[in-house]
Design an enzyme around this catalytic site. Structure first.
Site, PDB file in Angstrom:
ATOM      1  N   GLY A 135     -19.784 -28.639  11.136  1.00 53.49           N
ATOM      2  CA  GLY A 135     -19.752 -27.505  12.068  1.00 53.49           C
ATOM      3  C   GLY A 135     -18.384 -27.432  12.735  1.00 53.49           C
TER       4      GLY A 135
ATOM      5  CE1 TYR B 151     -27.300 -25.287  22.099  1.00 53.89           C
ATOM      6  CE2 TYR B 151     -27.222 -24.736  24.432  1.00 53.89           C
ATOM      7  CZ  TYR B 151     -26.649 -25.327  23.317  1.00 53.89           C
ATOM      8  OH  TYR B 151     -25.426 -25.947  23.432  1.00 53.89           O
TER       9      TYR B 151
ATOM     10  CD  GLN C 265     -15.602 -22.524  23.138  1.00 58.89           C
ATOM     11  OE1 GLN C 265     -16.791 -22.832  23.206  1.00 58.89           O
ATOM     12  NE2 GLN C 265     -14.919 -22.087  24.173  1.00 58.89           N
TER      13      GLN C 265
ATOM     14  CG  ASP D 260     -18.482 -24.388   9.809  1.00 56.47           C
ATOM     15  OD1 ASP D 260     -18.229 -24.721  10.978  1.00 56.47           O
ATOM     16  OD2 ASP D 260     -19.286 -23.466   9.536  1.00 56.47           O
ATOM     17  CB  ILE D 261     -22.444 -22.988   6.875  1.00 55.15           C
ATOM     18  CG1 ILE D 261     -23.398 -22.510   5.800  1.00 55.15           C
ATOM     19  CG2 ILE D 261     -22.161 -21.917   7.914  1.00 55.15           C
ATOM     20  CD1 ILE D 261     -24.831 -22.368   6.278  1.00 55.15           C
TER      21      ILE D 261
ATOM     22  CE  LYS E 277     -27.176 -28.806  21.345  1.00 54.65           C
ATOM     23  NZ  LYS E 277     -26.417 -29.591  20.355  1.00 54.65           N
TER      24      LYS E 277
HETATM   25  C1  AKB Z   1     -24.219 -21.959  25.830  1.00 54.35           C
HETATM   26  O1  AKB Z   1     -23.901 -21.158  26.735  1.00 54.35           O
HETATM   27  O2  AKB Z   1     -25.225 -21.826  25.134  1.00 54.35           O
HETATM   28  C2  AKB Z   1     -23.341 -23.162  25.612  1.00 54.35           C
HETATM   29  C3  AKB Z   1     -23.836 -24.349  26.392  1.00 54.35           C
HETATM   30  C4  AKB Z   1     -23.699 -24.382  27.846  1.00 54.35           C
HETATM   31  O3  AKB Z   1     -24.314 -25.279  25.806  1.00 54.35           O
HETATM   32  N1  AKB Z   1     -21.996 -22.870  25.975  1.00 54.35           N
END
Ligand code: AKB
Length: 315
Positions: free
Chosen positions: A9, A142, A13, A35-36, A146
């Site tokens: 990946g 997300y 950024q 990366d893909i 995590k």
């Molecule tokens: C997002 O905004 O999803 C990321 C993060 C804070 O992990 N930049």
């Protein structure tokens, strides 16, 4: 021991700047980026391989080909895009990590970097100076992925002895590569728009404070964490890391000090507002400071100045 790194990946950024710093430190021949998608700015002598982290067999072949001592797994779907494709986000963020952890065990790769995020916190976490250990009830897919990933990392360390290191990144601000699909992206877009068009419409409200970090600090902090002796790494889930913290109104004021004609406006009803509202406004990073000597260098003023100087030259 001679290190050889594979970064997965690497076109995003953080990857693009972290890979450049690692290539400087370890040499082009010892840093393999993947990366893909193909990178659009590959330099002579750099090694790149196209890979989909969800293809475990291909990943295994890549690891067998280069015999890395360290893996940096940066492939992930971020918070805003994750809300559009929750199943894809879960699949990429969880199975990508599981593939790397399992292959590391199978092939004897000892050291892994995997980024977590401030998204692991939620509406019941303390908002100000959020502690390393506190209530964590993330509401974005997300953040949920995590937090689950953090638990997996600690589990693989405790059970199998993998040397896994991780940082809960806040929003990362950078001028070389734009972020994609995050809730904190406004804090990068604002600079590009300020210089190109003299104005910006923020998708977050004026008073939404979020933790942020300048890329130079993020790269330096990540490498410092990976360089620290293993016995100093007391946290194997993920370290809180703070840099600066500001609201859209505050960053707009700072930009106006350098670009007085800059105009800021605000867009109502953006879905990213709810995500931002569930996250901390600032982070307590005393464990990272104590364990491996973390200290950020950039504050709002110096970061804004550096961003504008570099973008002015570049745009
Ligand atoms: C997002 O905004 O999803 C990321 C993060 C804070 O992990 N930049």
């Amino acid at each position: 021991m001679k290190e050889r790194i594979i970064m997965i990946g690497a076109n995003g950024q953080i990857g693009s700047e972290l890979a450049a710093a690692l290539r400087q430190k370890f040499g082009n021949e010892n840093v393999i980026t993947s990366d893909i998608r193909e990178p659009n700015n590959q330099k002579e002598g750099e090694i790149f391989e196209t890979i989909n982290v969800l293809d475990k067999e291909a990943l295994k072949s890549l690891f067998q080909k280069y015999k890395p001592t360290q893996i940096y797994l940066l492939a992930a779907m971020l918070s805003a895009t994750g809300e559009q494709y929750p199943q894809k986000a879960w699949d990429l963020n969880m199975n990508g990590l599981l593939h790397v952890l399992d292959l590391a065990l199978e092939l004897g790769i000892k050291k892994i970097f995997w980024p977590s995020s401030i998204a692991v916190f939620g509406p019941h976490s303390p908002k100000i100076d959020t502690a390393q250990y506190c209530i964590m009830d993330p509401t974005s897919i997300y953040g949920i992925s995590k937090l689950a990933g953090e638990r997996l990392c600690e589990y693989y360390h405790l059970r199998y002895g993998l040397d896994i290191r991780s940082i809960r990144y806040p929003g990362i601000i950078s001028w070389k590569t734009a972020p994609g699909g995050g809730t904190t992206d406004y804090a990068v877009h604002i600079f590009f728009e300020a210089l190109k068009h003299g104005k910006y419409a923020s998708f977050l409200s004026a008073d939404t404070a979020l933790p942020m970090l300048y890329m130079e600090d993020a790269v330096r902090g990540t490498i410092a964490l990976m360089d620290a002796p293993s016995e100093q790494i007391r946290i194997r889930s993920s370290y809180n890391l703070a840099g600066l913290s500001f609201t859209p109104a505050e960053i707009a004021e700072e930009i106006k000090k350098i670009l007085p004609n800059f105009e800021m406006s605000y867009v109502d009803h953006d879905p990213r507002q709810a995500i931002a509202d569930s996250w901390p406004a600032s982070i307590d990073d005393s464990s990272a400071r104590k364990d491996w000597g973390w200290k950020p260098r950039f504050d709002l003023e110096s970061m804004t100045k550096d961003m504008i100087e570099n973008l002015k030259r570049d745009l």
